[in-house]
Design an enzyme around this catalytic site. Structure first.
Site, short mmCIF file in Angstrom:
data_model
loop_
_atom_site.label_atom_id
_atom_site.label_comp_id
_atom_site.label_asym_id
_atom_site.label_seq_id
_atom_site.Cartn_x
_atom_site.Cartn_y
_atom_site.Cartn_z
N GLY A 58 0.87 -1.18 0.00
CA GLY A 58 0.00 0.00 0.00
C GLY A 58 0.90 1.23 0.00
O GLY A 58 1.85 1.31 0.80
N ALA A 59 0.58 2.20 -0.89
CA ALA A 59 1.49 3.31 -1.13
C ALA A 59 1.88 4.09 0.14
O ALA A 59 3.06 4.37 0.37
CB ALA A 59 0.86 4.25 -2.15
N ARG A 100 10.21 -1.26 -4.43
CA ARG A 100 9.02 -1.32 -5.29
C ARG A 100 8.98 -0.04 -6.12
O ARG A 100 9.12 1.05 -5.57
CB ARG A 100 7.73 -1.45 -4.45
CG ARG A 100 7.59 -2.85 -3.83
CD ARG A 100 6.20 -3.11 -3.33
NE ARG A 100 5.29 -3.48 -4.38
CZ ARG A 100 3.96 -3.59 -4.19
NH1 ARG A 100 3.43 -3.33 -3.01
NH2 ARG A 100 3.18 -3.93 -5.19
N GLN A 205 -5.86 -8.62 -2.34
CA GLN A 205 -5.87 -7.68 -1.21
C GLN A 205 -7.29 -7.25 -0.84
O GLN A 205 -7.53 -6.90 0.31
CB GLN A 205 -5.05 -6.43 -1.57
CG GLN A 205 -3.56 -6.67 -1.74
CD GLN A 205 -3.19 -6.90 -3.19
OE1 GLN A 205 -3.95 -7.49 -3.95
NE2 GLN A 205 -2.02 -6.45 -3.59
N ASP A 246 -1.35 4.85 -6.27
CA ASP A 246 0.08 4.71 -5.93
C ASP A 246 0.90 5.86 -6.47
O ASP A 246 2.01 6.12 -6.00
CB ASP A 246 0.61 3.39 -6.48
CG ASP A 246 0.06 2.23 -5.67
OD1 ASP A 246 -1.07 1.80 -5.95
OD2 ASP A 246 0.74 1.81 -4.73
O1 MRU Z 1 0.44 -4.03 -4.49
P1 MRU Z 1 -0.16 -3.27 -3.34
O2 MRU Z 1 -0.97 -4.11 -2.43
O3 MRU Z 1 0.88 -2.45 -2.62
O4 MRU Z 1 -1.13 -2.26 -4.06
C1 MRU Z 1 -1.88 -1.39 -3.29
C2 MRU Z 1 -2.79 -0.56 -4.10
O5 MRU Z 1 -2.78 -0.61 -5.32
C3 MRU Z 1 -3.59 0.44 -3.40
O6 MRU Z 1 -4.80 0.65 -4.04
C4 MRU Z 1 -2.74 1.70 -3.45
O7 MRU Z 1 -1.54 1.55 -2.78
C5 MRU Z 1 -3.45 2.91 -3.13
S1 MRU Z 1 -3.81 3.11 -1.45
C6 MRU Z 1 -2.34 3.38 -0.67
#
Ligand code: MRU
Length: 378
Positions: A58-59, A100, A205, A246
């Site tokens: 999550g970002a 990432r 997720q 993100d």
């Molecule tokens: O691969 P992830 O689980 O890190 O992806 C998360 C997402 O795409 C969320 O929608 C995104 O981070 C936005 S909310 C922080």
């Protein structure tokens, strides 16, 4: 967020720091929703591995983790040589940045920390400032989510059915979440509504993390297969879509988010359903000029060709594993390979509005309103 484990209810942040151990403290998200466990990373490389391997994801959450990881790496440096210290911090920055690639929050977070460190004239002063700045970033993240929740809550009215994708919740930030913030605020205002959580293959997720969060919070919800959203929209069963991001390009209004977001935006447009993106300020990239330049993470094919879960029975699927044991099952044809892009980019014309801590804006308005949105002139 408050987490119920057995009879105990306790407030947790998704990301924290243990000063005595010089460790970043994270919720092991790969075990959720089946097990709640905290882990301590030993050093900055361990912290980068936790980001890469999605212990934390999550970002916003990886932004705070990178900020703390930078402070952790800086604090581990021994000696007084400022030039050697800077070289070491450069390396820490690069290792964490490369964990990432798509989310911009880790880079923005670490640039913030570095800017605040720069005012220190000794190694020790810079080390102190690094941790202080990382705490500050984490606190800001919580404040931003709180503020955008206040702006977004009026979009949710009594009885609405809201669709969300992936997890842009508390687990994707330090607390509260972005797409979930308007939901939590609407709930606090006494509104009743229902949330559809896209399952979000390949890592699920939505089915695992968002559904767990909403259940903890007592919000009515159902998990749907990723392919079900179009059908529900066509039948008038979805009123609103809210997702996270993100990386949102401040100059163009393009939004990178979990793979499948673009598909949902196209469907929402077709069915005239409002499609909102909720972001804290750390998700805005003011430099990049085209969504095609956003680095899209390609993850391992095993995520598409199989799935992780908990064995339900000693017999049948997951044969050989005990009931309750976390296990990987192969779904795809054994001789086939897969592509696994982790994110996609939604163009601004498909987005009704961007919910920010400073208010709700049209995607194309971001650049005009950049001062309110934290853009610092170079
Ligand atoms: O691969 P992830 O689980 O890190 O992806 C998360 C997402 O795409 C969320 O929608 C995104 O981070 C936005 S909310 C922080």
């Amino acid at each position: 967020m408050n987490v119920r484990t057995g009879r105990k209810v306790q407030h947790y942040r998704t990301v924290g720091f243990d000063e005595a151990k010089n460790a970043v403290v994270l919720i092991e998200q790969r075990l959720l929703p089946h097990e709640f466990q905290l882990i301590h990373t030993k050093n900055f490389r361990d912290t980068a591995a936790a980001i890469r391997d999605m212990v934390v994801r999550g970002a916003g959450a990886i932004g705070a983790t990178a900020a703390y990881g930078l402070a952790q790496g800086a604090r581990a440096f021994k000696g007084k040589d400022l030039a050697a210290f800077q070289k070491h911090v450069d390396e820490v920055f690069t290792v964490l940045k490369e964990a990432r690639p798509t989310a911009v929050d880790p880079v923005n977070a670490m640039l913030d920390v570095r800017a605040q460190m720069a005012a220190g004239t000794t190694v020790e002063e810079q080390q102190l400032r690094a941790l202080h700045a990382a705490h500050h970033f984490a606190d800001d993240d919580v404040e931003h989510c709180h503020a955008l929740g206040k702006h977004g809550a009026p979009l949710i009215t009594e009885g609405m059915r809201v669709l969300t994708h992936c997890n842009a919740g508390w687990l994707a930030f330090v607390d509260i979440g972005s797409a979930t913030a308007p939901m939590y605020e609407a709930q606090a205002q006494g509104k009743k509504f229902h949330v559809f959580c896209d399952e979000t293959r390949p890592r699920c997720q939505g089915a695992s993390l968002t559904a767990w969060e909403l259940a903890q919070q007592g919000i009515s919800h159902s998990v749907i297969a990723d392919n079900a959203a179009g059908h529900l929209m066509q039948r008038g069963e979805i009123d609103l879509v809210i997702v996270g991001s993100d990386r949102t390009l401040g100059r163009t209004g393009e939004v990178a988010n979990k793979i499948g977001t673009y598909t949902k935006a196209v469907l929402a447009k077709r069915h005239k359903i409002p499609f909102y993106v909720a972001i804290p300020l750390s998700t805005i990239d003011w430099d990049m000029r085209s969504g095609f330049d956003i680095p899209i993470e390609e993850r391992h094919e095993s995520e598409v060709l199989g799935a992780w879960g908990i064995a339900q029975s000693a017999k049948g699927e997951g044969r050989g594993t005990k009931k309750g044991q976390r296990t990987y099952v192969r779904i795809g044809n054994p001789d086939s390979h897969a592509r696994n892009p982790g994110f996609d980019v939604t163009p601004p014309d498909l987005i009704t509005g961007i919910i920010t801590p400073a208010g709700i804006f049209k995607p194309k308005e971001l650049w005009k309103r950049r001062k309110e949105l934290g853009y610092a002139e170079a």
